[in-house]
Design an enzyme around this catalytic site. Structure first.
Site, PDB file in Angstrom:
ATOM      1  N   TYR A 104      36.388  46.069  48.935  1.00 20.87           N
ATOM      2  CA  TYR A 104      37.108  47.356  48.983  1.00 20.87           C
ATOM      3  C   TYR A 104      36.685  48.224  50.158  1.00 20.87           C
ATOM      4  CZ  TYR A 104      37.824  46.006  44.070  1.00 20.87           C
ATOM      5  OH  TYR A 104      38.115  45.331  42.927  1.00 20.87           O
ATOM      6  N   TYR A 129      44.385  48.538  35.696  1.00 19.20           N
ATOM      7  CA  TYR A 129      43.639  47.604  36.549  1.00 19.20           C
ATOM      8  C   TYR A 129      43.239  46.418  35.679  1.00 19.20           C
ATOM      9  CZ  TYR A 129      40.161  45.342  39.388  1.00 19.20           C
ATOM     10  OH  TYR A 129      39.466  44.388  40.094  1.00 19.20           O
TER      11      TYR A 129
HETATM   12  C1  LIG Z   1      36.486  44.645  36.271  1.00 16.73           C
HETATM   13  C2  LIG Z   1      37.730  44.416  35.482  1.00 16.73           C
HETATM   14  C3  LIG Z   1      38.445  43.208  35.579  1.00 16.73           C
HETATM   15  C4  LIG Z   1      38.076  42.129  36.560  1.00 16.73           C
HETATM   16  O1  LIG Z   1      36.861  41.518  36.290  1.00 16.73           O
HETATM   17  P1  LIG Z   1      36.126  40.698  37.463  1.00 16.73           P
HETATM   18  O2  LIG Z   1      34.960  40.075  36.758  1.00 16.73           O
HETATM   19  O3  LIG Z   1      35.759  41.677  38.509  1.00 16.73           O
HETATM   20  O4  LIG Z   1      37.101  39.687  37.952  1.00 16.73           O
HETATM   21  C5  LIG Z   1      39.539  43.055  34.762  1.00 16.73           C
HETATM   22  N1  LIG Z   1      39.927  44.011  33.903  1.00 16.73           N
HETATM   23  C6  LIG Z   1      39.274  45.173  33.778  1.00 16.73           C
HETATM   24  C7  LIG Z   1      39.734  46.179  32.797  1.00 16.73           C
HETATM   25  C8  LIG Z   1      38.161  45.436  34.587  1.00 16.73           C
HETATM   26  O5  LIG Z   1      37.530  46.610  34.494  1.00 16.73           O
END
Ligand SMILES: *Cc1c(COP(=O)(O)O)cnc(C)c1O
Length: 400
Positions: free
Chosen positions: A6, A133
């Site tokens: 990022y 997200y």
């Molecule tokens: C961090 C996150 C992800 C992704 O997880 P990673 O281990 O970084 O791939 C997916 N969903 C939510 C809600 C998250 O906070």
């Protein structure tokens, strides 16, 4: 060289170099910092926990990893059994993977294939929330709604396979009316949307979502990668409203090793369980069920139960409410607190420029993003340490 996440590499500030870590503290060569972010919300027991370290060492002396293709082992068996026992209802069927994004991909693939296996081939759409997200891989970007998603939109245009709504019941009802025969799932970060800005919404939305999913035969997916293991003040939001598929990650291993789980209900599992090889779930991350990760996850859950972590989280919330009671500043749009998550949303992101360096000087690691100054500390944080973290957040506004 490292390509950092990022970041515009051309203008990024040098990251702090960590040489040691213990409890809530990170150590650089010249500073001791409270990690107010828990390494992206995962290190719930703090660093260098003696029991977690021992669990990994013990497994390491047997083997670090074997694949789950044609092989199995006790740590993976025990963790799947523990999750089946520990999670509400019949969320019993555990598919492991190496990261949250992949575990969400697996959940989305499960939902699509569940209907394809039944011959309902028209159910190709997902419904998700504004500001969601769910990870950085391509399908998770499509159900998400952040910069990633906007990049996908720019590159490919609006996908016919994804619709987004605000977490409001009228919008939900309208979307179900419009799309119900095309939807395979509704996916949400329940109650607390993390990377989209620590946005909080009411459980009544989830209860209505459950009703509509039942009425129209749509699968409900909770992405509890961030909210799981107590962060919202609930053990899992799934304890309040039960999803058909639950995704866990981040704190699953106490932040020790990247690992995640997509846990399906018996009904979802049954949609794959028959004599047709084409109905199998075709997925298999190389490092799924990693033995070190499963061992440390089991120990993490044991600690969570034995040391009554839910009361630690309630204490964090109580202290945060007390410390922020009456706090207001014309630059602050809203103060939000839920469980172990504390967020000050500002009107103008420029307000937070320099905060990270300010916090560093005062012994706290913080990583504000966009309009959000937040803390999601390890649950073992002491009252004095938490007060220090929150006081700095307030002080930034008082002195500037
Ligand atoms: C961090 C996150 C992800 C992704 O997880 P990673 O281990 O970084 O791939 C997916 N969903 C939510 C809600 C998250 O906070």
């Amino acid at each position: 060289m490292i390509w950092y996440p990022y970041e515009q590499m051309k203008t990024m500030r040098a990251p702090y170099k960590i040489v040691d870590a213990e409890g809530v503290y990170l150590y650089t060569a010249d500073q001791k910092l409270i990690d107010s972010v828990s390494s992206w919300w995962s290190v719930i027991h703090g660093y260098k926990h003696p029991e977690l370290n021992a669990a990994i060492r013990e497994q390491l002396d047997k083997f670090a990893h074997v694949m789950l293709g044609g092989l199995t082992h006790e740590p993976a068996e025990k963790l799947s059994e523990k999750l089946a026992d520990w999670l509400p209802g019949d969320l019993d069927c555990c598919f492991f993977s190496d990261s949250g994004s992949v575990a969400v991909e697996v959940a989305l693939k499960m939902a699509l294939q569940y209907y394809m296996n039944r011959g309902e081939t028209g159910r190709t759409m997902t419904l998700s929330l504004n500001h969601a997200y769910h990870g950085d891989t391509f399908k998770t970007m499509e159900v998400g709604d952040d910069e990633d998603y906007h990049f996908v939109l720019q590159a490919y245009g609006q996908s016919p396979y994804a619709a987004h709504i605000p977490p409001e019941i009228p919008a939900l009802e309208q979307a179900f009316e419009q799309y119900h025969d095309k939807l395979n799932c509704l996916i949400v970060e329940p109650l607390l949307q993390g990377a989209g800005g620590m946005r909080m919404y009411d459980v009544s939305f989830l209860a209505r979502a459950r009703e509509l999913c039942d009425e129209y035969g749509v699968l409900l997916i909770f992405d509890e990668v961030a909210t799981g293991f107590g962060r919202t003040g609930n053990r899992f939001v799934a304890d309040l409203v039960q999803p058909d598929i639950l995704v866990l990650g981040k704190a699953l291993t106490g932040g020790y090793i990247g690992h995640a789980a997509t846990v399906a209900s018996r009904r979802v599992f049954a949609g794959f369980y028959d004599n047709d090889p084409n109905h199998a779930l075709m997925h298999g991350p190389t490092f799924m069920g990693n033995a070190l990760a499963c061992s440390v996850a089991l120990k993490s859950i044991e600690l969570f139960e034995r040391e009554d972590y839910m009361s630690k989280i309630r204490r964090i919330e109580d202290i945060a409410r007390r410390e922020l009671a009456g706090f207001a500043d014309p630059r602050v749009k809203e103060v939000r607190i839920m469980g172990g998550c504390i967020c000050l949303e500002v009107y103008d992101p420029a307000t937070l420029t320099g905060y990270q360096q300010f916090a560093y000087r005062h012994g706290v690691f913080s990583r504000p993003f966009l309009n959000y100054l937040y803390a999601m500390p390890p649950y073992i944080i002491s009252e004095a340490e938490l007060v220090q973290v929150i006081s700095l957040m307030k002080q930034w506004f008082l002195q500037n």
